[in-house]
Structure formats: structure tokens, C-alpha cells
Write an enzyme that holds these catalytic residues in place. Sequence first.
Site, PDB file in Angstrom:
ATOM      1  N   SER A 182     -24.140 -11.994  -6.989  1.00  0.00           N
ATOM      2  CA  SER A 182     -24.569 -11.507  -8.043  1.00  0.00           C
ATOM      3  C   SER A 182     -24.221 -12.664  -9.124  1.00  0.00           C
ATOM      4  O   SER A 182     -24.887 -13.757  -8.982  1.00  0.00           O
ATOM      5  CB  SER A 182     -23.462 -10.234  -8.606  1.00  0.00           C
ATOM      6  OG  SER A 182     -24.279  -9.841  -9.424  1.00  0.00           O
ATOM      7  N   ASP A 387     -30.344  -2.649  -3.729  1.00  0.00           N
ATOM      8  CA  ASP A 387     -30.104  -3.442  -4.879  1.00  0.00           C
ATOM      9  C   ASP A 387     -31.013  -3.410  -5.676  1.00  0.00           C
ATOM     10  O   ASP A 387     -31.956  -3.828  -5.829  1.00  0.00           O
ATOM     11  CB  ASP A 387     -29.273  -4.094  -5.087  1.00  0.00           C
ATOM     12  CG  ASP A 387     -28.660  -5.432  -6.405  1.00  0.00           C
ATOM     13  OD1 ASP A 387     -28.318  -3.540  -6.894  1.00  0.00           O
ATOM     14  OD2 ASP A 387     -28.343  -5.726  -6.263  1.00  0.00           O
ATOM     15  N   HIS A 444     -25.886  -3.759  -2.966  1.00  0.00           N
ATOM     16  CA  HIS A 444     -25.857  -5.027  -3.515  1.00  0.00           C
ATOM     17  C   HIS A 444     -24.659  -5.589  -3.686  1.00  0.00           C
ATOM     18  O   HIS A 444     -24.808  -7.117  -2.842  1.00  0.00           O
ATOM     19  CB  HIS A 444     -25.352  -4.529  -5.385  1.00  0.00           C
ATOM     20  CG  HIS A 444     -25.216  -5.374  -6.256  1.00  0.00           C
ATOM     21  ND1 HIS A 444     -26.289  -6.526  -6.513  1.00  0.00           N
ATOM     22  CD2 HIS A 444     -24.147  -6.394  -7.199  1.00  0.00           C
ATOM     23  CE1 HIS A 444     -25.638  -7.680  -7.985  1.00  0.00           C
ATOM     24  NE2 HIS A 444     -24.258  -6.932  -7.725  1.00  0.00           N
TER      25      HIS A 444
END
Length: 716
Positions: A182, A387, A444
Amino acid sequence: MHFLYVLWLLVAEAVFTQALQPKDPSDPQKKYLVTNLPGLYDNIPQDEIPLMFAGQLELYPENNTNYFFWSYKDSHPLPENKKRTIFWLNGGPGCSSMDGALLEAGPFRVGPDEKVLYNNGSWHKAADMIFVDQPGGTGFSYATAFDTELDQVTRDFMVFLEKYYEIFPEDLDNDIYFAGESYAGQYIPYIADGIVRRNRNLTEGQREYKLKGLLIGNGWISPNEQSLSYFPYAVQAGIIDTKNPAWGDILHQHEECQKVVSRIDSHFDGKVHDFEVSSGTCERVLTKMLTATKDDNNMCYNMYDYTKKDTYPSCGMNWPFELKYVGPFLEEDAVVSNLNIQHNQRWEECSRNVGSSLQATNSVPSVHLLPGLLQEMPIVLFNGNLDIICNYIGTEGFIKKLEWGGQVGFSEGVLADWIYNDDVAGYIKSERNLTFVNVFDASHMVPYDKPEISRALIDIITGNFDSKEIETQGDEKKKAIVTYPLGVRRAKIEEDEKIAKAKQEEEEKEKAKQEAEAEAAKAKATATSTEVASSTSESTSVPSGSESAFPEEYEKSTTVNRITRIIQLLVIVVLIWGIYILYMSYKSGPSSIIKTGPSTGRKKNVQWADQLRRFQEDDEEAQNQNQSFLSKTLGKLKGGDSRGTYAPAPDSYQEDIELGEGVTEHTNTSHFEDDNASASADAFLIESEDEEDDLSQHQTPQHDLNSIDVKKELTK
Ligand SMILES: *[C@@H]1O[C@H](CO)[C@@H](O)[C@H](O)[C@H]1NC(C)=O
Ligand SMILES: *[C@@H]1O[C@H](CO)[C@@H](O)[C@H](O)[C@H]1NC(C)=O
Ligand SMILES: *[C@@H]1O[C@H](CO)[C@@H](O)[C@H](O)[C@H]1NC(C)=O
Ligand SMILES: *[C@@H]1O[C@H](CO)[C@@H](O)[C@H](O)[C@H]1NC(C)=O
């Protein structure tokens, strides 16, 4: 003779006193040892209890900045772990790497009873893992001032590394990798760049950081270009379609974002432009889209995994549901104390303060650092394909435009299947040090969904895989990268080597046999004609056999013998003297030469206990200076297993616990209308995301918002 004796004594004394220099009894690592956790000895197979260190390292007293780390080393390292350290960072900005440790790549997960459970896909089986909460203010990393730009974050991390390696200097021998996800897609290239620059300009006494590669999962690397992927991704995944009333509005926002990205594309001049770093226009595509997925039950898509839903406007912030165990686990006194936390702050998954401070408005997005880094090391960018917020289309999108290694994008024909344990785990594109991996059926947080498969990403970056061509229907050939569960490939290679070796030996034997036969035949043929010549050559080739040399040799050797005996005597005298000195010195000071102690038949697998025993021995030696040598040695022999009895003294953590912040804190009231509004990243309740049937649990309103915010603050 006498002179020699004195000389020996002097040398011996020097050697022994050197060895007897009292050692600092408080080993700096001792403070950081982790010896217990709720559930550790009940739920974790004993062989799999890792050697753990954790605690806070002070970076700057000026603004009370302490970085928290938690490290895991395998107690029985496999040959695959060829002295590697992986630093793991979660994103946010401001989200704790305890997500990575306790929900993803670490050896433990947390159960509903708030006790640790074993994660059989833990990355620590393939590399030493160090999870670091950063920048200051994140998770257990305490700070009273917050970073605003990525070069500050980098500088702080470089200070952290210096402090870490001061305490764990042996880790400097390891190869270093960074991994994370991320917003760590910004942190990791920045920090890697800092390390590369440091290595080029080492100061006196500094050792190189052997940085060997980067692994970034669902990375937020080129923010605006990645936002341009929301619309196509959502359409492809069937999240929205033309029948949706908001279709036109979302499409319009997408076009606005397209304009921003076009400006970026026409301005590659190395400068920082607002339109590149302020990402509000583009991020609103996602905001609008998720809002448009709200259904009659007040549920919207989970932005981290579109196969799941969450209450509006959380849209994924309550996920994964185990978060509701992790938070309370990390607040337990026993855990805080065992993690050696001195300067406590209540653990939050994501810190609002950190997120809203780190706007990075003067920082070039990390995508611009990739080409330089790729000249130095391999980089793997992997994406869980479910994601939305940092989706794979966005990653492939910016790679298509990226110029590295003298070419733009990947060449045609680099596509390969990724086979793990005989199943297709995803696909891979790899060229000029850059590897893209799309991981199927993963969110994710790839290691959360696919722990064992995600661990094989380490094999991909270290080259521990096979490349194959596989047949598909219609006689076509397809490339495949094949990785295996732990140890399988090594076993295969060893088996192949064994077979090859056996074959080679067989061949050599055969050859030798043939040669011997040929030799014998030849010798037979020539023997009768060359008898005389061969006997003369024999006598010249062994000159020591000559009789005339014998008496002189003998005389020499007897003299040598006499000297040898004298030296032996001397050595014995010196040894006795030395032992006497050793004993005398031992009585007057702690010794380090017997520190390693005798083996006590203890269980080999509790490695931290070995470590602790060494620390305790140092302490005992310091304390028991008046005790006799014999009784001390006996004490060591008895050994006493300290398992479970040692818990580091909780110094001052309790006085700092921020009470009264509990549940009520979640009713946060922020508005996110403009780009500069701060996100309430931490303003969420931890609840189950188990589909529709537990709707009743989702009634608590968590945000007093007109619309949801999905700024990068939320990308853990
Ligand atoms: C690891 O755990 C998962 C989930 O419990 C299980 O499906 C898998 O078979 C386990 N793998 C091994 C090697 O034990
Ligand atoms: C904290 O103090 C150090 C040392 O003075 C400084 O380098 C650092 O930038 C400060 N951090 C912040 C966020 O101001
Ligand atoms: C190298 O390090 C020295 C001392 O830390 C510093 O003064 C110098 O500017 C650095 N040089 C480069 C090229 O970074
Ligand atoms: C790839 O990285 C290696 C170091 O790991 C480096 O020697 C090589 O030049 C790099 N290749 C390219 C194409 O930059």
C-alpha cells in the site's frame, strides 16, 4: 632456558588476562528479548517458536521519537534462509506494521480469545522478519512531532537502522530486503534510495547495508495514474455498470482525473508539480464509485476485496474481521510488557495524526525513483487481484509508461504463468530487474489471503524457481515460473544432484577400469623389452632411500626429539600456571571465557531460552563474584529452565496509558469535502465483515460524513 620460560609465562599471562577482561554484564539485546505471549506455549508448535526481539529504539530525545520493531528469527533456519533480513512496512500513512505481523506475513495470527495462533505460511521461515512501526506516531512508535515529507521519513528510518544495527550488529552480515504494501509503495523506494546513497558514501567505520531487493504489494506508487484505473477496474469486475444512476457522474470524474494524468505525462522534468502530488481529483473517482455501490441494506463494496461487502461508509475499513482481536491483544498489559514497550501509547491500527501530517506535498511520487533503483537491484511489484483501491490494472498501467533499463514497459512475450505447488497462483511479467506478479484470489493484503503462496514471492525475488515451457491446448507453448512449498525445490535439486553424482561416479569407475585394462595390456607388451631402464628410473625417483644419508638424519631427529620433549614440558608448566592465573582472575572478576557454558541437555528448540540463559549467565557472573568457582560452575550445569518465568519488568509503561480514549473515540466528526481535509483513518470500529447475516452488528454509525473518504490515509 630460564629466559624462555619467563617469556612463555609473559605470553601466557597476556593471553589469559585478555580473555578474562570483564564483559559488560548487561547485553544490549537482552532488553528486547520476547519470552512470552498469550497462547505462545499452548498454541504454537514448540519447534516453531521463533527467537523474537521487540521494543522501542529512541531516535530523537528532542521530540520523543521512538521506533517500535518486532523481529522474528526461525529457531531452526532452513537452508533456504541464506542469511536474509526482510524489513516489513505497512502503509497508511500511519498504519501499523502489526497488521503485517499479526494478519499477514508474521508467524502468528490472533484468535478470538486474543491468544496467538500459528500461521503456517509465515515468511520468517524464509528470512528473518523485522516489522517496524513508522513514521513516528504509528502503532507503538511514539512521537510528539510528525513527519510531513518523504525525505524526513527516509532520514528517520536511516537513524532507526543505525540504532538497530548498533544493538544487533551480527544482522549486518545478512542480505537486506524490504517488503510491504500500500502506501509503503512510497516509503520503500524512498528508504531504498536512502540506503543506496548511504552505501556510496560510507563514513569511517560504517558498514554497507547489503540491500538486495524490494517487494511491494498493492503499492501506492504512482497515485494519479493508479486512480485512473478505478473506473476500468470497476467495470471489468462488474462493480458498476451503465444502469447505475451514478454512472455519468463517475465517468465525468474519471475524465477529470484523465486530464490531471495527461498534464503529468507532459511534464517529466523532475520537478514536483502540485497536479502530481495532490491527488484529490483522481481519488474522488473511487469515493464516488463506492458510494454508488451502496445498497438498500446500507452495504457497499469492500475497497480492499471486491468479493466482500462492508457497511457504508466503511466500505472495507472494518476488514479483515480479525482486526477486532488484534487491537485488544495489543492492548493487553501482558503483551505490552512482553513486547518491552516502555513508552506506551494505546495501539491503533492507523493513526490520524500521522496520516494527516504526511501530506508529502513536496515529495516526488516514488514511481520516479524506480528506474534508478532498478539499476541496482530487483524489484517485485505484486498485486492481489481482488483489491480495488490499489488494483493491478493501475500497477500495470504505470509500468506500461515507465522507462527503465533503456526501454519503456515490458517487452512482448514476457508473460508467464505462476505455478505454485502445481496450481496456477497468478501470472508474472519480468524483465530488466522489474517483476510484476498478479496474485489470483487475493485482496489488498496478499499474505492475509494466501500466506504460503505469498511466501514464495521471496523465492521469486531471490531466483529460487524453475522456468518452464508448458503445453496448452492447441499445441501452443506457454511460459511458466514454478515455485514450490518450503524445501521441495531444494529436495528436488539435491535428489537430481545425487543421481547425477552417482552417474558420474559410475562413468568414472568404468573409465578407470578401461584405462587400467589398457595400461595392463600395454605394460605386458613392453615389459620384456624395457626391464633395465625401468629399474634405474625407479631408484633415482626415491632419493631418500639412499643408505648414506641415514646416520645424519637419525642424529638430527634425536636432537629434535629432545627439544620437542622440553617444549612439551614447558607447555604443561605454562598451562598449569595459566589455569592458576585463570582461577585467581576469575575469583576477582566475571569471566567471559566460560560464558558459553556446558550443554545442559535442554530442549534445543527454545532458542530464546538459550539467548536468555546467556544473558542471565552474564548477570549472575556479575552478581556472584564472591561465590566460589566450583559452585558457580555447578550452578550453570544445573541450568534451570527459565521458560515462562521471565517477564521483563514493565518499567514505566503503565503511567503513560492513555485512558478514557476507548470506544467513544470512534465517534469522530470530520468532513472530507476538499483535498486537504484530514482523514479519520482511525475512526472506525472493528467488527465482523461476515456478509449479510450479521448486519445487526453494523448498526453503530462510525462516521458522521456526507461522503466517504478513501484518501491514501486509508490504504493500509
Ligand atoms: C496451512 O494451513 C492452511 C489453513 O489452515 C491449510 O490449508 C494448509 O494445508 C496448511 N499447510 C501446511 C503445509 O500445513
Ligand atoms: C525530531 O527531532 C529531530 C532531531 O532534532 C529532527 O531531525 C526531526 O526532524 C524531528 N522530527 C520532526 C517530525 O520534527
Ligand atoms: C558524504 O558524506 C559526507 C559526510 O557525511 C557529507 O558531508 C557529503 O556531502 C556526502 N557526499 C555525498 C555525495 O552525498
Ligand atoms: C539489475 O540489478 C543488478 C544488481 O542486482 C545490476 O548489476 C544490473 O545492472 C541491473 N540490470 C539492469 C538492466 O539495470
